[in-house]
Scaffold this motif. Structure first.
Motif, PDB file in Angstrom:
ATOM      1  N   ARG A  27       0.837  -1.192   0.000  1.00 51.45           N
ATOM      2  CA  ARG A  27       0.000   0.000   0.000  1.00 51.45           C
ATOM      3  C   ARG A  27       0.883   1.257   0.000  1.00 51.45           C
ATOM      4  O   ARG A  27       0.626   2.206  -0.732  1.00 51.45           O
ATOM      5  CB  ARG A  27      -0.872  -0.053   1.262  1.00 51.45           C
ATOM      6  CG  ARG A  27      -2.223   0.571   1.160  1.00 51.45           C
ATOM      7  CD  ARG A  27      -3.048   0.207   2.398  1.00 51.45           C
ATOM      8  NE  ARG A  27      -4.013  -0.854   2.149  1.00 51.45           N
ATOM      9  CZ  ARG A  27      -4.366  -1.784   3.052  1.00 51.45           C
ATOM     10  NH1 ARG A  27      -3.809  -1.794   4.263  1.00 51.45           N
ATOM     11  NH2 ARG A  27      -5.258  -2.677   2.750  1.00 51.45           N
ATOM     12  N   ARG A  28       1.913   1.242   0.841  1.00 52.83           N
ATOM     13  CA  ARG A  28       2.827   2.390   0.911  1.00 52.83           C
ATOM     14  C   ARG A  28       3.607   2.551  -0.402  1.00 52.83           C
ATOM     15  O   ARG A  28       3.697   3.649  -0.945  1.00 52.83           O
ATOM     16  CB  ARG A  28       3.813   2.225   2.077  1.00 52.83           C
ATOM     17  CG  ARG A  28       3.181   2.358   3.461  1.00 52.83           C
ATOM     18  CD  ARG A  28       4.232   2.165   4.565  1.00 52.83           C
ATOM     19  NE  ARG A  28       5.361   3.060   4.403  1.00 52.83           N
ATOM     20  CZ  ARG A  28       5.445   4.296   4.897  1.00 52.83           C
ATOM     21  NH1 ARG A  28       4.440   4.780   5.623  1.00 52.83           N
ATOM     22  NH2 ARG A  28       6.499   5.042   4.677  1.00 52.83           N
ATOM     23  N   LEU A  29       4.167   1.456  -0.891  1.00 53.30           N
ATOM     24  CA  LEU A  29       4.975   1.531  -2.118  1.00 53.30           C
ATOM     25  C   LEU A  29       4.136   2.034  -3.294  1.00 53.30           C
ATOM     26  O   LEU A  29       4.616   2.815  -4.118  1.00 53.30           O
ATOM     27  CB  LEU A  29       5.568   0.153  -2.437  1.00 53.30           C
ATOM     28  CG  LEU A  29       6.682  -0.321  -1.486  1.00 53.30           C
ATOM     29  CD1 LEU A  29       6.907  -1.830  -1.615  1.00 53.30           C
ATOM     30  CD2 LEU A  29       7.987   0.440  -1.738  1.00 53.30           C
ATOM     31  N   SER A  30       2.888   1.602  -3.346  1.00 54.89           N
ATOM     32  CA  SER A  30       2.015   2.035  -4.446  1.00 54.89           C
ATOM     33  C   SER A  30       1.722   3.525  -4.379  1.00 54.89           C
ATOM     34  O   SER A  30       1.290   4.122  -5.371  1.00 54.89           O
ATOM     35  CB  SER A  30       0.692   1.264  -4.410  1.00 54.89           C
ATOM     36  OG  SER A  30       0.920  -0.125  -4.471  1.00 54.89           O
ATOM     37  N   ARG A  31       1.910   4.109  -3.211  1.00 56.30           N
ATOM     38  CA  ARG A  31       1.726   5.565  -3.050  1.00 56.30           C
ATOM     39  C   ARG A  31       3.037   6.318  -3.247  1.00 56.30           C
ATOM     40  O   ARG A  31       3.096   7.522  -3.041  1.00 56.30           O
ATOM     41  CB  ARG A  31       1.218   5.869  -1.646  1.00 56.30           C
ATOM     42  CG  ARG A  31      -0.195   5.447  -1.354  1.00 56.30           C
ATOM     43  CD  ARG A  31      -0.581   5.902   0.053  1.00 56.30           C
ATOM     44  NE  ARG A  31      -1.823   5.289   0.488  1.00 56.30           N
ATOM     45  CZ  ARG A  31      -1.991   4.674   1.660  1.00 56.30           C
ATOM     46  NH1 ARG A  31      -0.983   4.599   2.525  1.00 56.30           N
ATOM     47  NH2 ARG A  31      -3.146   4.151   1.976  1.00 56.30           N
ATOM     48  N   GLY A  32       4.104   5.611  -3.545  1.00 55.76           N
ATOM     49  CA  GLY A  32       5.395   6.276  -3.718  1.00 55.76           C
ATOM     50  C   GLY A  32       6.129   6.498  -2.415  1.00 55.76           C
ATOM     51  O   GLY A  32       7.086   7.275  -2.356  1.00 55.76           O
ATOM     52  N   GLN A  33       5.695   5.804  -1.380  1.00 52.95           N
ATOM     53  CA  GLN A  33       6.389   5.908  -0.092  1.00 52.95           C
ATOM     54  C   GLN A  33       7.397   4.775   0.054  1.00 52.95           C
ATOM     55  O   GLN A  33       7.395   3.823  -0.721  1.00 52.95           O
ATOM     56  CB  GLN A  33       5.356   5.836   1.044  1.00 52.95           C
ATOM     57  CG  GLN A  33       4.344   6.966   1.004  1.00 52.95           C
ATOM     58  CD  GLN A  33       3.200   6.748   1.980  1.00 52.95           C
ATOM     59  OE1 GLN A  33       2.708   5.634   2.133  1.00 52.95           O
ATOM     60  NE2 GLN A  33       2.768   7.819   2.621  1.00 52.95           N
ATOM     61  N   THR A  34       8.228   4.906   1.066  1.00 53.36           N
ATOM     62  CA  THR A  34       9.141   3.803   1.376  1.00 53.36           C
ATOM     63  C   THR A  34       8.319   2.622   1.908  1.00 53.36           C
ATOM     64  O   THR A  34       7.198   2.797   2.387  1.00 53.36           O
ATOM     65  CB  THR A  34      10.157   4.242   2.431  1.00 53.36           C
ATOM     66  OG1 THR A  34       9.447   4.829   3.535  1.00 53.36           O
ATOM     67  CG2 THR A  34      11.125   5.280   1.865  1.00 53.36           C
ATOM     68  N   ALA A  35       8.901   1.423   1.844  1.00 47.51           N
ATOM     69  CA  ALA A  35       8.170   0.213   2.243  1.00 47.51           C
ATOM     70  C   ALA A  35       7.711   0.293   3.700  1.00 47.51           C
ATOM     71  O   ALA A  35       6.612  -0.130   4.045  1.00 47.51           O
ATOM     72  CB  ALA A  35       9.050  -1.019   2.033  1.00 47.51           C
ATOM     73  N   LEU A  36       8.569   0.832   4.543  1.00 41.23           N
ATOM     74  CA  LEU A  36       8.247   1.055   5.953  1.00 41.23           C
ATOM     75  C   LEU A  36       8.587   2.498   6.276  1.00 41.23           C
ATOM     76  O   LEU A  36       9.429   3.102   5.611  1.00 41.23           O
ATOM     77  CB  LEU A  36       9.108   0.146   6.850  1.00 41.23           C
ATOM     78  CG  LEU A  36       8.834  -1.349   6.836  1.00 41.23           C
ATOM     79  CD1 LEU A  36       9.878  -2.070   7.683  1.00 41.23           C
ATOM     80  CD2 LEU A  36       7.429  -1.637   7.365  1.00 41.23           C
ATOM     81  N   PRO A  37       7.968   3.054   7.304  1.00 40.52           N
ATOM     82  CA  PRO A  37       8.400   4.390   7.737  1.00 40.52           C
ATOM     83  C   PRO A  37       9.868   4.322   8.158  1.00 40.52           C
ATOM     84  O   PRO A  37      10.316   3.321   8.717  1.00 40.52           O
ATOM     85  CB  PRO A  37       7.488   4.676   8.942  1.00 40.52           C
ATOM     86  CG  PRO A  37       6.337   3.739   8.809  1.00 40.52           C
ATOM     87  CD  PRO A  37       6.864   2.519   8.112  1.00 40.52           C
ATOM     88  N   LEU A  38      10.599   5.371   7.879  1.00 33.46           N
ATOM     89  CA  LEU A  38      12.033   5.371   8.152  1.00 33.46           C
ATOM     90  C   LEU A  38      12.330   5.883   9.553  1.00 33.46           C
ATOM     91  O   LEU A  38      11.749   6.862  10.010  1.00 33.46           O
ATOM     92  CB  LEU A  38      12.744   6.247   7.121  1.00 33.46           C
ATOM     93  CG  LEU A  38      12.608   5.778   5.669  1.00 33.46           C
ATOM     94  CD1 LEU A  38      13.175   6.830   4.719  1.00 33.46           C
ATOM     95  CD2 LEU A  38      13.285   4.447   5.461  1.00 33.46           C
ATOM     96  N   SER A  39      13.239   5.201  10.214  1.00 33.63           N
ATOM     97  CA  SER A  39      13.619   5.620  11.557  1.00 33.63           C
ATOM     98  C   SER A  39      14.800   6.582  11.545  1.00 33.63           C
ATOM     99  O   SER A  39      14.995   7.344  12.476  1.00 33.63           O
ATOM    100  CB  SER A  39      13.997   4.386  12.390  1.00 33.63           C
ATOM    101  OG  SER A  39      15.214   3.832  11.896  1.00 33.63           O
ATOM    102  N   GLY A  40      15.580   6.528  10.500  1.00 32.06           N
ATOM    103  CA  GLY A  40      16.770   7.372  10.445  1.00 32.06           C
ATOM    104  C   GLY A  40      17.912   6.882  11.313  1.00 32.06           C
ATOM    105  O   GLY A  40      18.920   7.572  11.459  1.00 32.06           O
ATOM    106  N   LYS A  41      17.803   5.706  11.878  1.00 29.68           N
ATOM    107  CA  LYS A  41      18.856   5.193  12.757  1.00 29.68           C
ATOM    108  C   LYS A  41      20.051   4.706  11.939  1.00 29.68           C
ATOM    109  O   LYS A  41      19.909   3.846  11.070  1.00 29.68           O
ATOM    110  CB  LYS A  41      18.328   4.016  13.585  1.00 29.68           C
ATOM    111  CG  LYS A  41      17.392   4.433  14.688  1.00 29.68           C
ATOM    112  CD  LYS A  41      16.946   3.198  15.474  1.00 29.68           C
ATOM    113  CE  LYS A  41      15.850   3.564  16.478  1.00 29.68           C
ATOM    114  NZ  LYS A  41      15.107   2.378  16.921  1.00 29.68           N
ATOM    115  N   ALA A  42      21.228   5.242  12.267  1.00 28.28           N
ATOM    116  CA  ALA A  42      22.433   4.827  11.555  1.00 28.28           C
ATOM    117  C   ALA A  42      22.906   3.452  12.009  1.00 28.28           C
ATOM    118  O   ALA A  42      23.631   2.778  11.291  1.00 28.28           O
ATOM    119  CB  ALA A  42      23.546   5.848  11.744  1.00 28.28           C
ATOM    120  N   ASP A  43      22.498   3.042  13.220  1.00 28.55           N
ATOM    121  CA  ASP A  43      22.966   1.741  13.712  1.00 28.55           C
ATOM    122  C   ASP A  43      21.936   0.637  13.486  1.00 28.55           C
ATOM    123  O   ASP A  43      21.913  -0.366  14.184  1.00 28.55           O
ATOM    124  CB  ASP A  43      23.358   1.840  15.192  1.00 28.55           C
ATOM    125  CG  ASP A  43      22.188   2.280  16.062  1.00 28.55           C
ATOM    126  OD1 ASP A  43      21.132   2.654  15.499  1.00 28.55           O
ATOM    127  OD2 ASP A  43      22.332   2.260  17.292  1.00 28.55           O
TER     128      ASP A  43
END
Lengths: 429, 429
Positions: free
Chosen positions: B97-113
């Motif tokens: 559903r997200r990918l079809s809207r042009g979003q990333t597969a999951l919300p991004l956390s931004g965590k480098a680790d």
């Protein structure tokens, strides 16, 4: 290698020929579709924006802004006669000139009792900025110690065999070749169609050795595209808009004799352990590349196109861009100023569970995908070989990448609208 | 099958995390790039024209006008727990559903680790009309006689295994599968990206079995595209604009229980001896297809979309469209009215000199290319199986084509914006 007996036609009947010719005549009278069986086929179709001129001082497809799709093919020469090679290059040049204009590979005869002069699968499609770039492999100059065409003495000094690099896992059947054709176009069917027509024209003289389709997706706003690792790729490429840079690093100069205005191309099929890359921490991915994933800036810097500050250190005295980061080890600064013009495409050949390489993180590899590396340069010795020695020895990215095929070709200069590709090589022989 | 140890990070340093977070904060303040590490990633990017809604009574990607690229993947289920399967389908639905809207597969956390929640390789690209269509293979209902998930009794009567057809040369590793994902988009990187994200979300529950990229090139004027044989392909397809036809031939009705509003898909990897086809006479090619190459009209007729006159004979009493012509033997008239919705893509996996089949004209095969046949239908028994029995037995085109892989999947109905793909199958269990 090939047997050319077509299946037997069990019921060739006169009416078919008659009906086809009638249909063609009707269509010619009425205009309409670009007819496959008409010599005028597609004459009115291609809008100029979709064309890249074939002729020029340099071959097209080197500085040409990268099209969306590629099909790179290598051929083995099956003949012992120099005249056969020259005749093939003349046929290829004529066909490439026509295909680049959106025409069929050969003029069409419309004969129902002959194989069509063109397969027809690009009819109706845009020419899609098709470029065809030809190259000569080492085997044109000598093969297994035999100088088949009396050309051994004309092999340029710069046209060396590639050495074995650290980590190479080359599949011979996917490597090398006596002749190469790089077809690029904004449509995959147009690129494939062009090579198929050229392969058909080579029948009996040269046969397909290997082929690799590829694609390159870039944002519509003209910003740098991302490769399958999700990082911007090509940021540090020398600008094709800078003639001085191109002269210095891409085009062969007076030193090259018949290769003047040509360029050497190195291709490498680089399989990437994408499953493992995807599971690696963002911070580590960025250390491997030496750049931020989001905007492509060098680590510790702000903008994608800033010069990398390779001397910068953090509070602990460690380099901000790690010693073995890809963008460091491939940089001109670490390679005596060496630069090459990268024109790579991603490849995606589905799934393949056989890993070419041992290290543990190559187990469980699934995607047969990665980068089909293509790079042009004035001299491979001071270009790809210089850079890849460093990369093969030090690059952290090698944990994820394996070079599984390799080839080098001498791409001769362009043509003036009349001559044939490679004519200067054969001049005076 | 897979080992999930990421390479060891030899130099994970605190500064990287700090720098990344600072860069993200700066970009959020300043607007600018769609940031990989921001939950707002790509929120403003996709223009609505590039989106196909994921949710609906039927799954997208069946009646959706065909996009230019496909990536079809099959997965094996590695779990014994029904709850794992349901959880996976929920994850896949949410991500799709997200990918079809042009979003990333999951919300991004931004965590480098941590590994990025999305590989990032489609960032900046158009959503390209991405559709993701899910299917269930026979192995979901029982495998090697074991009913792993308590679903055996829910296997629909219409969901039969495909029989062995005359001429089949199926490679098991490229066939079958417990789950399928058909990704289609106008950009190959967008389609591949979507499946990679879904595969990553399946880790530990399902693993990739096989995958096939494809492409479909069509004229800009909307006329019928040509396949790699150079003929117009799809002329006789039932119109997706005709709801009555779709209801009759594509969508499962009340007879299907939980499959109501779903459809069965059959896929076949059909390798084509293109080199030999290209050398065959035009008249013979037209007899094989039963149509003219130039404009696609049935033999003896004028226009592409005319109904084939299968009873027409020439002066000698021979049928104008030969008895074994492809368009005749695949026609509803010769198959008790059977129709299927073809949604095929060409495939091109480079060169492969191993022919799967004996006949002499399969020697010297070079291109690993052909048609990745995809067809949707209400009931495989009266759809693909009915038609392909005739085709496999009688079609002259079989001289050039070999079916080298095969699979069948039950594609459940669509979702309403809240539920998950396949929910009706599990209802009440």
């Amino acid at each position: 290698m090939t047997q050319h007996n077509a299946p037997i036609n069990p019921a060739r009947r006169r009416f078919l020929l008659g009906t086809t010719q009638a249909a063609v005549a009707g269509a010619l009278l009425g205009g309409g579709l670009g007819m496959l069986n008409s010599p005028r086929a597609m004459a009115a179709t291609p809008p100029p924006l979709d064309l890249v001129p074939f002729d020029g001082a340099h071959q097209a497809g080197i500085l040409t802004p990268q099209q969306k799709h590629s099909y790179f093919a290598a051929f083995d020469l099956d003949t012992d006669k120099r005249a056969d090679v020259i005749a093939l290059l003349k046929r290829w040049t004529a066909a490439a000139r026509r295909l680049s204009r959106g025409q069929t590979a050969l003029p069409l005869s419309g004969k129902a009792d002959a194989a069509p002069e063109d397969g027809g699968d690009s009819i109706g499609l845009s020419t899609s900025k098709l470029t065809l770039t030809f190259g000569f492999g080492p085997g044109l100059f000598s093969k297994n110690g035999v100088d088949r065409y009396g050309l051994a003495s004309r092999r340029p000094e710069a046209f060396v065999d590639l050495p074995k690099f650290n980590g190479d896992q080359l599949v011979p059947e996917r490597s090398g070749g006596d002749l190469s054709v790089q077809a690029c176009a904004d449509d995959p069917q147009v690129a494939f169609h062009a090579v198929r027509q050229l392969a058909a024209l080579a029948q009996g003289v040269a046969s397909l050795r290997w082929a690799q389709p590829g694609f390159a997706s870039a944002p519509a706003d003209g910003s740098t595209g991302r490769n399958l690792m999700g990082f911007k790729d090509g940021t540090n490429n020398p600008s094709t808009k800078d003639p001085a840079l191109m002269k210095e690093f891409v085009w062969v100069g007076d030193e090259g004799g018949w290769m003047k205005n040509g360029s050497y191309v190195v291709v490498r099929r680089i399989r990437i352990a994408l499953e493992h890359w995807d599971r690696s921490e963002l911070g580590f991915q960025q250390e491997v590349v030496g750049r931020y994933k989001d905007n492509g800036a060098p680590l510790g810097q702000k903008d994608e196109f800033e010069t990398m500050k390779l001397d910068a250190t953090d509070a602990d005295g460690n380099p901000v861009i790690p010693d073995s980061a890809h963008s460091r080890v491939a940089s001109p600064q670490e390679n005596g100023g060496a630069r090459i013009l990268r024109r790579a495409y991603s490849f995606n050949d589905g799934a393949n569970f056989v890993a070419e390489r041992w290290p543990p993180w190559h187990q469980g590899i699934e995607y047969d995908a990665g980068l089909f590396f293509i790079a042009y340069q004035r001299d491979p010795r001071s270009g790809f070989i210089r850079i890849n020695k460093t990369v093969a020895a030090r690059d952290m990215m090698n944990q994820y990448t394996t070079h599984v095929a390799s080839a080098i070709f001498a791409c001769p200069p362009g043509t003036d609208g009349k001559g044939y590709i490679g004519e200067p090589l054969f001049a005076g022989l």
